[in-house]
Design an enzyme around this catalytic site. Structure first.
Site, PDB file in Angstrom:
ATOM      1  N   ASP A   1       5.011   7.724   6.282  1.00 51.41           N
ATOM      2  CA  ASP A   1       6.034   7.938   7.309  1.00 51.41           C
ATOM      3  C   ASP A   1       6.454   6.665   8.038  1.00 51.41           C
ATOM      4  OD1 ASP A   1       6.408  10.713   7.042  1.00 51.41           O
ATOM      5  OD2 ASP A   1       4.505  11.079   8.047  1.00 51.41           O
TER       6      ASP A   1
ATOM      7  N   HIS B   1      -4.581   8.153   7.911  1.00 45.33           N
ATOM      8  CA  HIS B   1      -4.422   9.219   6.918  1.00 45.33           C
ATOM      9  C   HIS B   1      -5.762   9.883   6.680  1.00 45.33           C
ATOM     10  CE1 HIS B   1      -3.271  11.314   3.251  1.00 45.33           C
ATOM     11  NE2 HIS B   1      -2.045  11.156   3.679  1.00 45.33           N
TER      12      HIS B   1
END
Ligand code: ACO
Length: 372
Positions: free
Chosen positions: A308, A257
């Site tokens: 996700d 991320h």
């Protein structure tokens, strides 16, 4: 020579009072995501994002009624879906259908705050209907357009599957919608803000956002996670496949991320749901494989799962085909996009950064007949 922040990493592009990422935690309007995931619900979060505070009972009821009332989509937009190629990706269909909604909204270009809030209600209400309609139409079934439920998660699952959903499925989807609703200046939200920063209309903003969300480095990663799990197939193959993928310098979808380096606070809620739901449908191997991948990618690359990763097996457990995972993300993020668009309009300045030019200079123009 200026310093280039590739990918705008670390650049603070504007002030915002909607959501914050601080010390690895996520807050919507100052309330931490863990509390919202445990105690709130999607419609309450939508109100919170738009209005800056939690709704009173009457305000929540009014929003739910408005969402139910606005859930139907124009016949012409349904006709567009009927004519779309059956193999079109659901995110492409959703992007096109949301753009088409603007053509049938008489307020599409009305720029008052009140009209923009009404359009935001319409978009949050109609997105689940569009997604569910496309799921049924591409299977040759008639869309289900009427449900009594004023709860987005329940209404969506009923329209999508054509039967009343189990309470546990509703609860899981509702929590996933809460967790995905906003996330500061992520790529799709920023795309929306860039678009409306030109004073383009709200629909144009969310269409830009839908385009940005589709990519596998952003919302499209959840679909890729399920694809990877299906390709790996069994827990025994995890180690070899992950090692080979990393050796080829390819990315493991659902990991890493830009902002969170110590883990995504949304992922642990989805992980718990994934464990429970995969067991419930009798497919615990998806969770076992996911956990093995998490341990291996952590050990080999020091990367942690993002939102996700475990949402993929949660949605799979809810009977949702993998190419609909990103549209479900969009269904939730529509709340955040519209909140950011309202905030951008309220204190707008055109978003127009600069580029460091690195191409050739002083190049002479060669007439076409003289070009080799
Ligand atoms: N798998 C393998 N290696 C990775 C991954 C990954 N998923 N993510 C980052 N890395 C590595 C990169 O190869 C790079 O290594 P290097 O320095 O040796 O070249 C290093 O980590 C830094 O990567 P960047 O691409 O610079 O990180 P950036 O902040 O630009 O990217 C991103 C963030 C796009 C999320 C990235 O981690 C990624 O591609 N992840 C996979 C896709 C994904 O899951 N996206 C969803 C993100 S959450 C969301 O948008 C909802």
């Amino acid at each position: 020579m200026t310093t280039v922040a590739k990918g705008l990493e670390g650049v603070v592009a504007a002030e915002s009072a909607i959501s914050a990422i601080e010390n690895g935690m996520l807050f919507y309007r100052g309330i931490d995501i863990d509390t919202l995931a445990e105690r709130s619900n999607f419609e309450e979060v939508v109100y919170l994002l738009w209005h800056g505070r939690l709704p009173k009972r009457s305000e929540l009821d009014a929003l739910r009624s408005a969402l139910l009332e606005e859930a139907r989509v124009p016949d012409d937009v349904l006709e567009l879906l009927r004519r779309a190629p059956k193999d079109a990706h659901p995110m492409s269909v959703l992007r096109t259908a949301v753009s088409a909604l603007a053509l049938y909204d008489p307020e599409a270009d009305v720029m008052t705050e009140a009209a923009n809030i009404r359009k935001a209600v319409r978009l949050v209400a109609k997105t689940p209907t569009l997604i569910a309609a496309w799921h049924r139409l591409r299977q040759g079934k008639e869309p289900i357009l009427e449900t009594e439920s004023a709860f987005t998660a329940e209404r969506f699952l009923a329209m999508f599957h054509g039967q009343k959903p189990e309470p546990e499925a509703v609860e899981a989807l509702d929590k996933a919608l809460v967790l995905h609703a906003d996330h500061e200046f992520n790529a799709s939200t920023f795309a929306a803000r860039v678009t409306v920063g030109t004073l383009a209309d709200l629909y144009s903003g969310v269409v830009s956002a839908l385009g940005a969300l589709k990519g596998p480095l952003h919302g499209g990663a959840n679909e890729q996670v399920m694809k990877m799990l299906e390709e790996i197939g069994t827990p025994e193959r995890v180690e070899a496949v992950i090692r080979e993928t990393l050796e080829r310098k390819e990315r493991i979808m659902g990991f890493g991320h830009r902002v969170y380096k110590q883990g995504d606070p949304r992922a642990r809620h989805l992980k718990r749901m994934s464990e429970r739901l995969t067991a419930k449908i009798g497919e615990p191997h998806w969770f076992q494989m996911s956990e093995a991948i998490e341990a291996l990618v952590g050990a080999l690359k020091g990367l942690k799962p993002n939102v996700d990763f475990y949402s993929a097996t949660v949605y799979h457990s809810l009977g949702i085909p993998r190419d609909f995972f990103t549209p479900i993300f969009a269904m939730s993020r529509m709340a955040g996009w519209t909140a950011h668009i309202l905030e951008q309009y309220a204190d707008n300045r055109l978003i127009r950064p600069r580029a460091e030019y690195v191409g050739p200079k002083n190049v002479s123009y060669v007439p076409i007949e003289a070009r080799g």
